[in-house]
Design an enzyme around this catalytic site. Structure first.
Site, PDB file in Angstrom:
ATOM      1  N   ARG A 192      -9.656  -0.678  20.401  1.00  0.00           N
ATOM      2  CA  ARG A 192      -8.518  -0.210  19.602  1.00  0.00           C
ATOM      3  C   ARG A 192      -7.604   0.691  20.417  1.00  0.00           C
ATOM      4  NH1 ARG A 192      -9.708   2.336  14.030  1.00  0.00           N
ATOM      5  NH2 ARG A 192      -7.521   2.656  14.488  1.00  0.00           N
TER       6      ARG A 192
ATOM      7  N   ASP B  25      -9.549  14.566  20.359  1.00  0.00           N
ATOM      8  CA  ASP B  25      -9.841  13.228  20.883  1.00  0.00           C
ATOM      9  C   ASP B  25     -10.609  13.265  22.209  1.00  0.00           C
ATOM     10  OD1 ASP B  25      -8.470  12.263  18.712  1.00  0.00           O
ATOM     11  OD2 ASP B  25      -6.598  11.985  19.785  1.00  0.00           O
TER      12      ASP B  25
ATOM     13  N   ILE C 284     -10.874  20.212  13.779  1.00  0.00           N
ATOM     14  CA  ILE C 284      -9.862  19.316  13.192  1.00  0.00           C
ATOM     15  C   ILE C 284     -10.481  18.373  12.143  1.00  0.00           C
ATOM     16  CG2 ILE C 284      -8.032  17.615  13.685  1.00  0.00           C
ATOM     17  CD1 ILE C 284      -7.502  20.304  15.077  1.00  0.00           C
TER      18      ILE C 284
ATOM     19  N   CYS D 290     -10.427   5.363  12.159  1.00  0.00           N
ATOM     20  CA  CYS D 290     -11.806   5.787  12.422  1.00  0.00           C
ATOM     21  C   CYS D 290     -12.325   6.696  11.316  1.00  0.00           C
ATOM     22  CB  CYS D 290     -11.873   6.524  13.765  1.00  0.00           C
ATOM     23  SG  CYS D 290     -11.642   5.439  15.175  1.00  0.00           S
TER      24      CYS D 290
ATOM     25  N   ARG E  76      -4.949   3.556  11.199  1.00  0.00           N
ATOM     26  CA  ARG E  76      -4.415   4.794  10.663  1.00  0.00           C
ATOM     27  C   ARG E  76      -2.883   4.777  10.640  1.00  0.00           C
ATOM     28  NH1 ARG E  76      -6.360   7.949   7.362  1.00  0.00           N
ATOM     29  NH2 ARG E  76      -5.263   9.912   7.296  1.00  0.00           N
TER      30      ARG E  76
ATOM     31  N   ARG F 238      -9.602  12.717   6.013  1.00  0.00           N
ATOM     32  CA  ARG F 238      -8.268  12.377   6.506  1.00  0.00           C
ATOM     33  C   ARG F 238      -7.233  12.137   5.394  1.00  0.00           C
ATOM     34  NH1 ARG F 238      -8.839   8.448  11.663  1.00  0.00           N
ATOM     35  NH2 ARG F 238      -7.061   9.650  12.383  1.00  0.00           N
ATOM     36  N   PRO F 239      -7.016  13.144   4.538  1.00  0.00           N
ATOM     37  CA  PRO F 239      -6.003  12.963   3.488  1.00  0.00           C
ATOM     38  C   PRO F 239      -4.597  12.894   4.076  1.00  0.00           C
ATOM     39  CG  PRO F 239      -6.820  15.228   3.493  1.00  0.00           C
ATOM     40  CD  PRO F 239      -7.627  14.477   4.515  1.00  0.00           C
ATOM     41  N   ILE F 240      -3.632  12.380   3.277  1.00  0.00           N
ATOM     42  CA  ILE F 240      -2.238  12.342   3.756  1.00  0.00           C
ATOM     43  C   ILE F 240      -1.333  13.098   2.772  1.00  0.00           C
ATOM     44  CG2 ILE F 240      -2.483  10.259   5.162  1.00  0.00           C
ATOM     45  CD1 ILE F 240      -1.046   8.729   2.880  1.00  0.00           C
ATOM     46  N   ASP F 241      -1.915  14.112   2.136  1.00  0.00           N
ATOM     47  CA  ASP F 241      -1.151  14.879   1.148  1.00  0.00           C
ATOM     48  C   ASP F 241       0.102  15.529   1.740  1.00  0.00           C
ATOM     49  OD1 ASP F 241      -3.401  16.342   2.441  1.00  0.00           O
ATOM     50  OD2 ASP F 241      -2.431  18.079   1.538  1.00  0.00           O
ATOM     51  N   GLN F 242       0.043  15.940   3.017  1.00  0.00           N
ATOM     52  CA  GLN F 242       1.202  16.612   3.621  1.00  0.00           C
ATOM     53  C   GLN F 242       2.348  15.622   3.840  1.00  0.00           C
ATOM     54  OE1 GLN F 242       1.101  20.127   4.164  1.00  0.00           O
ATOM     55  NE2 GLN F 242      -0.707  19.716   2.934  1.00  0.00           N
TER      56      GLN F 242
ATOM     57  N   LYS G  45      -1.295   5.516  23.372  1.00  0.00           N
ATOM     58  CA  LYS G  45      -1.581   4.842  22.093  1.00  0.00           C
ATOM     59  C   LYS G  45      -0.920   5.567  20.926  1.00  0.00           C
ATOM     60  CE  LYS G  45      -5.438   4.782  18.835  1.00  0.00           C
ATOM     61  NZ  LYS G  45      -5.370   6.091  18.211  1.00  0.00           N
ATOM     62  N   ASN G  46      -1.133   6.872  20.836  1.00  0.00           N
ATOM     63  CA  ASN G  46      -0.671   7.558  19.629  1.00  0.00           C
ATOM     64  C   ASN G  46       0.843   7.759  19.584  1.00  0.00           C
ATOM     65  OD1 ASN G  46      -3.201   7.483  18.525  1.00  0.00           O
ATOM     66  ND2 ASN G  46      -3.758   9.565  19.152  1.00  0.00           N
TER      67      ASN G  46
HETATM   68  N1  EPU Z   1      -4.626  16.503   7.279  1.00  0.00           N
HETATM   69  C1  EPU Z   1      -4.596  16.792   5.951  1.00  0.00           C
HETATM   70  N2  EPU Z   1      -3.531  16.333   5.230  1.00  0.00           N
HETATM   71  C2  EPU Z   1      -2.541  15.591   5.769  1.00  0.00           C
HETATM   72  C3  EPU Z   1      -2.593  15.292   7.139  1.00  0.00           C
HETATM   73  C4  EPU Z   1      -3.661  15.764   7.877  1.00  0.00           C
HETATM   74  O1  EPU Z   1      -5.475  17.454   5.396  1.00  0.00           O
HETATM   75  O2  EPU Z   1      -1.620  15.195   5.050  1.00  0.00           O
HETATM   76  C5  EPU Z   1      -5.763  16.991   8.091  1.00  0.00           C
HETATM   77  C6  EPU Z   1      -6.610  15.846   8.618  1.00  0.00           C
HETATM   78  O3  EPU Z   1      -7.579  15.435   7.680  1.00  0.00           O
HETATM   79  C7  EPU Z   1      -7.198  16.453   9.858  1.00  0.00           C
HETATM   80  C8  EPU Z   1      -6.079  17.362  10.371  1.00  0.00           C
HETATM   81  O4  EPU Z   1      -5.244  17.611   9.246  1.00  0.00           O
HETATM   82  O5  EPU Z   1      -8.310  17.226   9.505  1.00  0.00           O
HETATM   83  C9  EPU Z   1      -5.240  16.804  11.492  1.00  0.00           C
HETATM   84  O6  EPU Z   1      -4.794  15.513  11.136  1.00  0.00           O
HETATM   85  P1  EPU Z   1      -3.527  14.797  11.790  1.00  0.00           P
HETATM   86  O7  EPU Z   1      -2.621  14.411  10.693  1.00  0.00           O
HETATM   87  O8  EPU Z   1      -3.010  15.643  12.903  1.00  0.00           O
HETATM   88  O9  EPU Z   1      -4.207  13.534  12.394  1.00  0.00           O
HETATM   89  P2  EPU Z   1      -3.795  12.032  12.231  1.00  0.00           P
HETATM   90  O10 EPU Z   1      -2.314  11.892  12.183  1.00  0.00           O
HETATM   91  O11 EPU Z   1      -4.582  11.384  11.146  1.00  0.00           O
HETATM   92  C10 EPU Z   1      -3.575  11.646  14.815  1.00  0.00           C
HETATM   93  C11 EPU Z   1      -4.150  10.662  15.782  1.00  0.00           C
HETATM   94  C12 EPU Z   1      -5.627  10.966  15.983  1.00  0.00           C
HETATM   95  C13 EPU Z   1      -5.786  12.391  16.499  1.00  0.00           C
HETATM   96  C14 EPU Z   1      -5.083  13.372  15.551  1.00  0.00           C
HETATM   97  C15 EPU Z   1      -5.100  14.810  16.057  1.00  0.00           C
HETATM   98  C16 EPU Z   1      -2.815   8.715  15.371  1.00  0.00           C
HETATM   99  C17 EPU Z   1      -2.723   7.350  14.824  1.00  0.00           C
HETATM  100  N3  EPU Z   1      -3.975   9.328  15.232  1.00  0.00           N
HETATM  101  O12 EPU Z   1      -4.313  11.455  13.612  1.00  0.00           O
HETATM  102  O13 EPU Z   1      -6.074  10.066  16.973  1.00  0.00           O
HETATM  103  O14 EPU Z   1      -7.160  12.714  16.542  1.00  0.00           O
HETATM  104  O15 EPU Z   1      -3.716  12.972  15.341  1.00  0.00           O
HETATM  105  O16 EPU Z   1      -4.484  14.899  17.295  1.00  0.00           O
HETATM  106  O17 EPU Z   1      -1.864   9.214  15.957  1.00  0.00           O
HETATM  107  C18 EPU Z   1      -7.657   8.793  18.139  1.00  0.00           C
HETATM  108  O18 EPU Z   1      -6.737   8.469  18.897  1.00  0.00           O
HETATM  109  O19 EPU Z   1      -8.860   8.517  18.360  1.00  0.00           O
HETATM  110  C19 EPU Z   1      -7.349   9.551  16.922  1.00  0.00           C
HETATM  111  C20 EPU Z   1      -8.217   9.745  15.944  1.00  0.00           C
END
Ligand code: EPU
Length: 427
Positions: free
Chosen positions: A400, A307, A329, A118, A94, A123-127, A22-23
């Site tokens: 999902r 996960d 995480i 979820c 997401r 879950r910010p996207i600042d990075q 999926k991811n």
């Molecule tokens: N984070 C930040 N800022 C950012 C990006 C991330 O603070 O700009 C924090 C997040 O809030 C979190 C941590 O960094 O605390 C890790 O976040 P990451 O960006 O790695 O996660 P993601 O991209 O939102 C993906 C998967 C998730 C999986 C995580 C970790 C997708 C669509 N989602 O999420 O999958 O848990 O990586 O491996 O690829 C799931 O499949 O159930 C799921 C939640």
């Protein structure tokens, strides 16, 4: 509303095939925007997140067809012309954040609603945004829609503050078409990051180092279509492995990449199960009569995946002793503990990040709900372990990310069926 109705207590037996990750696939669909050409993806799972992404791509002007039987998805982004992805579908998952990187890479401009997904933390996207700004984009948030524009994308050195899967992939997408070299330091190393980089390379990108913490991307002027097979889903495979061990069953999980499963395999063995690579790409999991407690701390790959934390906790509920689960995480990935408690689990929440699971003799079936995708998987495993009947509401979360979960479990002997609310009331 649909429920999953499970009559527990059956040890799972037999063999089952894992579907595509999926991811990885949720990144590849937006990545195909960069091709401006035809792409064919193989081993694509029929899950809800894929159909939502199909809808978003169609709204942007791409043509997308999923052949469920062959598990192939054909995508043509040649005539994709819109840069605005703000339909309600975008806010339902997401991975829609990947359209920001992909559209910016192809057109130098993107308008994308903030993503959904979820509710397991802020879950910010600042990075993601920090990296895109370093590549030359100006980004503003207007009423929940991110407007990103770059006169010219130019390669840059980007240091991620945490190993974010989403930011690593999004910045790869954007940097593929930036002029010159981009270096992402502190990158995520998850298998789906590597798989997405391989897909991008098959479309003409030049990405090196994916799977390590430093990724180098030489921007290219043109990309093209490709044919690519998605890797097996590490989390689906893991869920099936836990289900096998938790029901004291004996299951061959086929179509896996065993190194991707190492952290989970080690924990299952610590708990008393047997995990063997029986033949290439197949793991045989056998449960034991009385599982033992273990401790888990979630970590970026190759650590124990967040996960898998929720599904494994279901098995810990009846393990002998006390298991310690630390979620590093996400801030809120313990909502399933309340639901497990309804089934008789004894879980002590020490904080939002730390739970102690005191093993009890048995779980008992009752009415519970999936509070998010992997919490749903945890409830399915708990239902398979429990005495009596478990009804799981909010199945849409499970759909999902899991393809026909009940069909796969039925093939292993589980007594599970999907019912609508009216039927369930009669049950
Ligand atoms: N984070 C930040 N800022 C950012 C990006 C991330 O603070 O700009 C924090 C997040 O809030 C979190 C941590 O960094 O605390 C890790 O976040 P990451 O960006 O790695 O996660 P993601 O991209 O939102 C993906 C998967 C998730 C999986 C995580 C970790 C997708 C669509 N989602 O999420 O999958 O848990 O990586 O491996 O690829 C799931 O499949 O159930 C799921 C939640």
């Amino acid at each position: 509303m649909e429920y999953l109705c499970i009559e527990g207590g059956v040890p799972l037996q037999g063999s089952v095939e894992t579907c595509g990750a999926k991811n990885a696939v949720v990144a590849m669909l937006p990545a195909a925007v960069l091709a401006g050409d035809q792409c064919m993806l193989g081993n694509v799972p029929s899950i809800k997140d894929v159909s939502i992404l199909q809808e978003i791509l169609a709204n942007l002007g791409a043509s997308v067809t999923l052949d469920k039987r062959r598990k192939t998805l054909s995508l043509d982004t040649t005539n994709l012309c819109r840069i605005r992805a703000t339909s309600p579908a975008v806010r339902r998952l997401r991975a829609s954040y990947y359209f920001l990187g992909a559209l910016l890479g192809r057109f130098g401009e993107a308008e994308v609603s903030l993503p959904g997904g979820c509710e397991i933390g802020t879950r910010p996207i600042d990075q993601h945004l920090k990296g895109m700004r370093l590549l030359g984009a100006e980004i503003v948030n207007e009423g929940g829609v991110l407007h990103a524009k770059a006169k010219k994308l130019v390669g840059a050195d980007i240091l991620l503050d945490m190993a974010s899967v989403g930011a690593t992939i999004n910045l790869m997408l954007c940097a593929c078409r930036a002029q010159g070299l981009t270096v992402i330091k502190g990158a995520a190393k998850e298998p789906h990051v590597v798989d997405t980089a391989n897909f991008l390379n098959s479309m003409g990108a030049s990405i090196k180092g994916a799977g390590t913490d430093t990724i180098r991307i030489h921007g290219v002027q043109q990309m093209h279509g490709s044919q690519y097979n998605v890797i097996p889903d590490q989390i689906e495979a893991g869920t099936l492995m836990i289900a096998a061990a938790a029901t004291k069953g004996d299951v061959l999980v086929r179509g896996v990449i065993p190194p991707h499963m190492e952290a989970l395999s080690i924990k299952l063995v610590e708990m008393g199960a047997t995990v063997e690579e029986e033949e290439a790409g197949c793991l045989r999991v056998r449960g034991c009569a009385q599982p033992r407690a273990t401790d888990v701390q979630t970590r970026p790959y190759p650590g124990f995946p967040t996960d898998m934390q929720q599904p494994l906790m279901a098995m810990m509920c009846t393990a002998k002793g006390t298991s310690k689960v630390e979620e590093t995480i996400y801030e809120q990935r313990f909502k399933h503990t309340t639901e497990l408690g309804r089934m008789g689990a004894d879980i002590q929440l020490m904080s939002n990040r730390l739970a102690l699971v005191h093993g009890v003799e048995k779980l008992t079936g009752t009415y519970v709900e999936a509070t998010d995708l992997r919490a749903g998987a945890a409830m399915v495993i708990a239902g398979l372990m429990a005495e009596g009947i478990t009804h799981i509401a909010n199945v849409h979360y499970i759909d999902r990310g899991y393809e026909c979960i009940e069909e796969k479990l039925i093939s292993l002997g589980a007594r599970i069926r999907r019912v609508n609310e009216d039927e369930s009331e009669q049950a």
